[in-house]
Design a protein around this motif. Structure first.
Motif, PDB file in Angstrom:
ATOM      1  N   VAL A   1       0.843  -1.195   0.000  1.00 50.61           N
ATOM      2  CA  VAL A   1       0.000   0.000   0.000  1.00 50.61           C
ATOM      3  C   VAL A   1       0.877   1.243   0.000  1.00 50.61           C
ATOM      4  O   VAL A   1       1.800   1.367   0.810  1.00 50.61           O
ATOM      5  CB  VAL A   1      -0.933  -0.001   1.228  1.00 50.61           C
ATOM      6  CG1 VAL A   1      -1.771   1.275   1.261  1.00 50.61           C
ATOM      7  CG2 VAL A   1      -1.832  -1.230   1.212  1.00 50.61           C
ATOM      8  N   ASP A   2       0.616   2.144  -0.921  1.00 45.41           N
ATOM      9  CA  ASP A   2       1.320   3.420  -0.968  1.00 45.41           C
ATOM     10  C   ASP A   2       0.900   4.225   0.255  1.00 45.41           C
ATOM     11  O   ASP A   2      -0.284   4.548   0.416  1.00 45.41           O
ATOM     12  CB  ASP A   2       0.939   4.153  -2.249  1.00 45.41           C
ATOM     13  CG  ASP A   2       1.639   5.486  -2.408  1.00 45.41           C
ATOM     14  OD1 ASP A   2       2.194   5.993  -1.407  1.00 45.41           O
ATOM     15  OD2 ASP A   2       1.636   6.038  -3.520  1.00 45.41           O
ATOM     16  N   PRO A   3       1.839   4.584   1.152  1.00 43.30           N
ATOM     17  CA  PRO A   3       1.451   5.301   2.381  1.00 43.30           C
ATOM     18  C   PRO A   3       0.808   6.647   2.104  1.00 43.30           C
ATOM     19  O   PRO A   3      -0.087   7.079   2.841  1.00 43.30           O
ATOM     20  CB  PRO A   3       2.772   5.443   3.145  1.00 43.30           C
ATOM     21  CG  PRO A   3       3.847   5.283   2.116  1.00 43.30           C
ATOM     22  CD  PRO A   3       3.294   4.333   1.092  1.00 43.30           C
ATOM     23  N   VAL A   4       1.252   7.333   1.043  1.00 38.79           N
ATOM     24  CA  VAL A   4       0.647   8.618   0.699  1.00 38.79           C
ATOM     25  C   VAL A   4      -0.788   8.408   0.243  1.00 38.79           C
ATOM     26  O   VAL A   4      -1.717   9.113   0.665  1.00 38.79           O
ATOM     27  CB  VAL A   4       1.465   9.324  -0.403  1.00 38.79           C
ATOM     28  CG1 VAL A   4       0.757  10.605  -0.842  1.00 38.79           C
ATOM     29  CG2 VAL A   4       2.871   9.638   0.092  1.00 38.79           C
ATOM     30  N   GLU A   5      -0.997   7.404  -0.607  1.00 41.61           N
ATOM     31  CA  GLU A   5      -2.339   7.122  -1.114  1.00 41.61           C
ATOM     32  C   GLU A   5      -3.264   6.687   0.012  1.00 41.61           C
ATOM     33  O   GLU A   5      -4.450   7.046   0.046  1.00 41.61           O
ATOM     34  CB  GLU A   5      -2.262   6.038  -2.189  1.00 41.61           C
ATOM     35  CG  GLU A   5      -3.547   5.835  -2.956  1.00 41.61           C
ATOM     36  CD  GLU A   5      -3.933   7.046  -3.785  1.00 41.61           C
ATOM     37  OE1 GLU A   5      -5.150   7.252  -3.988  1.00 41.61           O
ATOM     38  OE2 GLU A   5      -3.038   7.811  -4.205  1.00 41.61           O
ATOM     39  N   ALA A   6      -2.732   5.908   0.964  1.00 39.38           N
ATOM     40  CA  ALA A   6      -3.557   5.423   2.075  1.00 39.38           C
ATOM     41  C   ALA A   6      -4.063   6.584   2.927  1.00 39.38           C
ATOM     42  O   ALA A   6      -5.239   6.625   3.315  1.00 39.38           O
ATOM     43  CB  ALA A   6      -2.748   4.450   2.935  1.00 39.38           C
ATOM     44  N   ILE A   7      -3.188   7.540   3.224  1.00 35.23           N
ATOM     45  CA  ILE A   7      -3.598   8.683   4.035  1.00 35.23           C
ATOM     46  C   ILE A   7      -4.560   9.579   3.264  1.00 35.23           C
ATOM     47  O   ILE A   7      -5.564  10.055   3.794  1.00 35.23           O
ATOM     48  CB  ILE A   7      -2.358   9.484   4.497  1.00 35.23           C
ATOM     49  CG1 ILE A   7      -1.562   8.675   5.502  1.00 35.23           C
ATOM     50  CG2 ILE A   7      -2.772  10.818   5.102  1.00 35.23           C
ATOM     51  CD1 ILE A   7      -2.318   8.338   6.771  1.00 35.23           C
ATOM     52  N   ALA A   8      -4.276   9.825   1.982  1.00 31.80           N
ATOM     53  CA  ALA A   8      -5.165  10.657   1.172  1.00 31.80           C
ATOM     54  C   ALA A   8      -6.551  10.035   1.093  1.00 31.80           C
ATOM     55  O   ALA A   8      -7.570  10.732   1.169  1.00 31.80           O
ATOM     56  CB  ALA A   8      -4.581  10.837  -0.229  1.00 31.80           C
TER      57      ALA A   8
ATOM     58  N   PRO B   1       1.696  11.254   8.938  1.00 28.53           N
ATOM     59  CA  PRO B   1       0.655  10.448   9.586  1.00 28.53           C
ATOM     60  C   PRO B   1       0.634   9.052   8.968  1.00 28.53           C
ATOM     61  O   PRO B   1       1.079   8.845   7.833  1.00 28.53           O
ATOM     62  CB  PRO B   1      -0.630  11.215   9.271  1.00 28.53           C
ATOM     63  CG  PRO B   1      -0.320  11.930   7.983  1.00 28.53           C
ATOM     64  CD  PRO B   1       1.128  12.295   8.071  1.00 28.53           C
ATOM     65  N   ALA B   2       0.110   8.099   9.715  1.00 28.91           N
ATOM     66  CA  ALA B   2       0.052   6.716   9.237  1.00 28.91           C
ATOM     67  C   ALA B   2      -1.229   6.066   9.698  1.00 28.91           C
ATOM     68  O   ALA B   2      -1.793   6.428  10.741  1.00 28.91           O
ATOM     69  CB  ALA B   2       1.261   5.914   9.737  1.00 28.91           C
ATOM     70  N   ILE B   3      -1.701   5.115   8.926  1.00 27.54           N
ATOM     71  CA  ILE B   3      -2.866   4.339   9.324  1.00 27.54           C
ATOM     72  C   ILE B   3      -2.494   3.513  10.541  1.00 27.54           C
ATOM     73  O   ILE B   3      -1.460   2.857  10.579  1.00 27.54           O
ATOM     74  CB  ILE B   3      -3.320   3.402   8.186  1.00 27.54           C
ATOM     75  CG1 ILE B   3      -3.622   4.214   6.913  1.00 27.54           C
ATOM     76  CG2 ILE B   3      -4.541   2.593   8.610  1.00 27.54           C
ATOM     77  CD1 ILE B   3      -4.737   5.199   7.055  1.00 27.54           C
ATOM     78  N   ALA B   4      -3.329   3.529  11.575  1.00 32.94           N
ATOM     79  CA  ALA B   4      -3.055   2.748  12.779  1.00 32.94           C
ATOM     80  C   ALA B   4      -2.998   1.263  12.425  1.00 32.94           C
ATOM     81  O   ALA B   4      -3.899   0.760  11.757  1.00 32.94           O
ATOM     82  CB  ALA B   4      -4.148   2.995  13.816  1.00 32.94           C
TER      83      ALA B   4
ATOM     84  N   LEU C   1       3.775  17.013   5.852  1.00 35.86           N
ATOM     85  CA  LEU C   1       4.604  16.080   5.097  1.00 35.86           C
ATOM     86  C   LEU C   1       3.990  14.691   5.205  1.00 35.86           C
ATOM     87  O   LEU C   1       3.543  14.277   6.277  1.00 35.86           O
ATOM     88  CB  LEU C   1       6.031  16.064   5.645  1.00 35.86           C
ATOM     89  CG  LEU C   1       6.799  17.394   5.615  1.00 35.86           C
ATOM     90  CD1 LEU C   1       8.122  17.257   6.359  1.00 35.86           C
ATOM     91  CD2 LEU C   1       7.036  17.854   4.178  1.00 35.86           C
ATOM     92  N   VAL C   2       3.963  13.953   4.099  1.00 34.22           N
ATOM     93  CA  VAL C   2       3.427  12.592   4.114  1.00 34.22           C
ATOM     94  C   VAL C   2       4.406  11.652   3.423  1.00 34.22           C
ATOM     95  O   VAL C   2       5.299  12.071   2.685  1.00 34.22           O
ATOM     96  CB  VAL C   2       2.047  12.506   3.423  1.00 34.22           C
ATOM     97  CG1 VAL C   2       0.974  13.157   4.263  1.00 34.22           C
ATOM     98  CG2 VAL C   2       2.081  13.117   2.037  1.00 34.22           C
ATOM     99  N   GLY C   3       4.212  10.360   3.679  1.00 39.32           N
ATOM    100  CA  GLY C   3       5.116   9.356   3.152  1.00 39.32           C
ATOM    101  C   GLY C   3       5.884   8.713   4.283  1.00 39.32           C
ATOM    102  O   GLY C   3       5.523   8.830   5.466  1.00 39.32           O
ATOM    103  N   ALA C   4       6.953   8.018   3.935  1.00 42.34           N
ATOM    104  CA  ALA C   4       7.780   7.364   4.947  1.00 42.34           C
ATOM    105  C   ALA C   4       8.373   8.405   5.890  1.00 42.34           C
ATOM    106  O   ALA C   4       8.661   9.541   5.477  1.00 42.34           O
ATOM    107  CB  ALA C   4       8.892   6.569   4.278  1.00 42.34           C
ATOM    108  N   PRO C   5       8.545   8.072   7.171  1.00 43.21           N
ATOM    109  CA  PRO C   5       9.137   9.024   8.124  1.00 43.21           C
ATOM    110  C   PRO C   5      10.447   9.596   7.588  1.00 43.21           C
ATOM    111  O   PRO C   5      11.310   8.867   7.108  1.00 43.21           O
ATOM    112  CB  PRO C   5       9.366   8.170   9.375  1.00 43.21           C
ATOM    113  CG  PRO C   5       8.326   7.101   9.287  1.00 43.21           C
ATOM    114  CD  PRO C   5       8.185   6.789   7.823  1.00 43.21           C
ATOM    115  N   GLY C   6      10.570  10.911   7.663  1.00 44.66           N
ATOM    116  CA  GLY C   6      11.777  11.574   7.178  1.00 44.66           C
ATOM    117  C   GLY C   6      11.696  12.044   5.742  1.00 44.66           C
ATOM    118  O   GLY C   6      12.524  12.845   5.306  1.00 44.66           O
ATOM    119  N   SER C   7      10.730  11.561   4.978  1.00 47.50           N
ATOM    120  CA  SER C   7      10.618  11.967   3.576  1.00 47.50           C
ATOM    121  C   SER C   7      10.081  13.395   3.478  1.00 47.50           C
ATOM    122  O   SER C   7       9.292  13.839   4.313  1.00 47.50           O
ATOM    123  CB  SER C   7       9.712  11.007   2.809  1.00 47.50           C
ATOM    124  OG  SER C   7       8.418  10.974   3.371  1.00 47.50           O
TER     125      SER C   7
END
Length: 355
Positions: free
Chosen positions: A5-12, A280-283, A259-265
């Motif tokens: 799952v793309d973390p950016v897409e998941a949060i959006a 942010p991330a999905i729990a 900022l979204v994506g992997a931590p630090g990106s």
């Protein structure tokens, strides 16, 4: 094996549907009749007549750029669909699938043992501006008009004996908007990037119109995703000292960029109508797509499980996403329910905070 799952897409996606249905699970719900509470961009005439509503969404953030840096802008929103069910004025045994028969509107109809109700649905939409070089944006604003024509579809409903007895009519009025992207140098190698989304839909007789009526002409749950190639976005929540004044001068309207994506990106920003922290991330405990440490997931699940069988039946036929929420809640095991309670994240020692 399922694709990662793309973390950016998941949060959006979570932002798109946060608040889609909290307590008004059906049109007859008495708990809360207010829907579509986040990210509404309304026609100007309605926004001007109703304090607290807006016809403009604006996201501003800082971008450190290298020569050749390109920026991608994506506006995402829900478009509402009015779903009306009703009996055919003249039931028939044979009707072409693309027919548009006379329908007598009703709150609900029962066909072949299934209940269908009139209500609202929502369809996802995106407006992609595409890659634009930062130098191009510094020289001139990029404007992209958007027109969504009116839509109407008819779904025929058949009884078990094959008789076409009812129909579902789905309608959406036309929508018109504009996306404008611009940039301004605020420090050496740093630009203030702006994305502005305006509702230009003409709307007569807006004065006195109910919000749920005006929402049919609005962009709902609107948010912006900005991506940079050859550049780094600056956190508005924790900016470096040399850019603190410039970040404080950013003017956001209806959204908050993180900022979204992997931590630090630092290559992607989500400007959300819900205030989030950076990255942010999905729990992980969440069986759905919420990202708040599962508190809302727990509340939603427990609330759904206390509904009566009648209320669950209404929720099940409300729309596909509502039905999926119900089925997900009913399928949870005891251990899975317990895992939704008591999650604690983001805790750091004082020494870590000072660092």
């Amino acid at each position: 094996m399922s694709a990662p799952v793309d973390p950016v897409e998941a949060i959006a996606q979570a932002v798109l549907y946060e608040g889609y249905i909290l307590y008004p699970y059906s049109a007859s719900s008495t708990k809360n009749q207010v829907r579509w509470t986040f990210g509404g961009v309304f026609p100007r005439s309605y926004a001007e007549a109703n304090e607290g509503e807006s016809s403009v969404l604006q996201a501003q953030c800082l971008l450190r750029f290298e020569p050749g840096c390109t920026v991608d802008t994506s506006i995402r929103f829900l478009r509402l669909v009015q779903r009306t069910v009703g009996r055919l004025v003249t039931p028939v045994t044979d009707l072409p699938p693309d027919s548009d028969p006379d329908v007598q509107p009703a709150e609900s109809v029962v066909v072949a043992g299934e209940t269908y109700s009139s209500w609202q649905e929502a369809v996802e939409h995106r407006v992609e501006v595409g890659g634009r070089e930062i130098q191009e944006l510094l020289l001139a604003n990029c404007k992209l008009p958007m027109d969504l024509p009116a839509q109407r579809t008819v779904e025929l409903l058949r009884e078990s004996d094959g008789m076409t007895a009812a129909a579902i009519v789905r309608e959406s009025p036309p929508l018109r908007g504009e996306v404008e992207v611009s940039a301004q140098v605020v420090a050496p190698g740093t630009a203030r990037l702006s994305a502005r989304f305006t509702n230009l839909t003409p709307l007569d007789e807006a004065l006195g119109m109910r919000r749920e009526e005006a929402a049919m002409h609005a962009f709902i749950s609107s948010h912006v995703v900005l991506g940079a190639t050859g550049g780094e976005f600056v956190s508005l929540a924790d900016p470096p000292d040399d850019l603190r004044a410039e970040t404080e001068a950013c003017r956001n309207r209806g959204v908050w960029p993180v900022l979204v994506g992997a931590p630090g990106s630092t290559d992607t920003v989500l400007a959300s109508p819900i205030i989030l922290e950076d990255h942010p991330a999905i729990a992980p405990e969440s069986p759905g797509d919420l990202f708040d440490g599962t508190e809302i997931d727990e509340i939603l699940t427990l609330r759904i499980l206390t509904l009566t069988d009648d209320e669950k039946a209404q929720m099940r036929q409300a729309d596909p996403r509502t039905r999926a929420m119900l089925e997900r809640s009913e399928s949870l095991t005891g251990d899975e329910l317990l895992s939704l309670h008591g999650a604690l994240r983001g805790v750091r020692s004082l020494a870590e905070r000072d660092d």
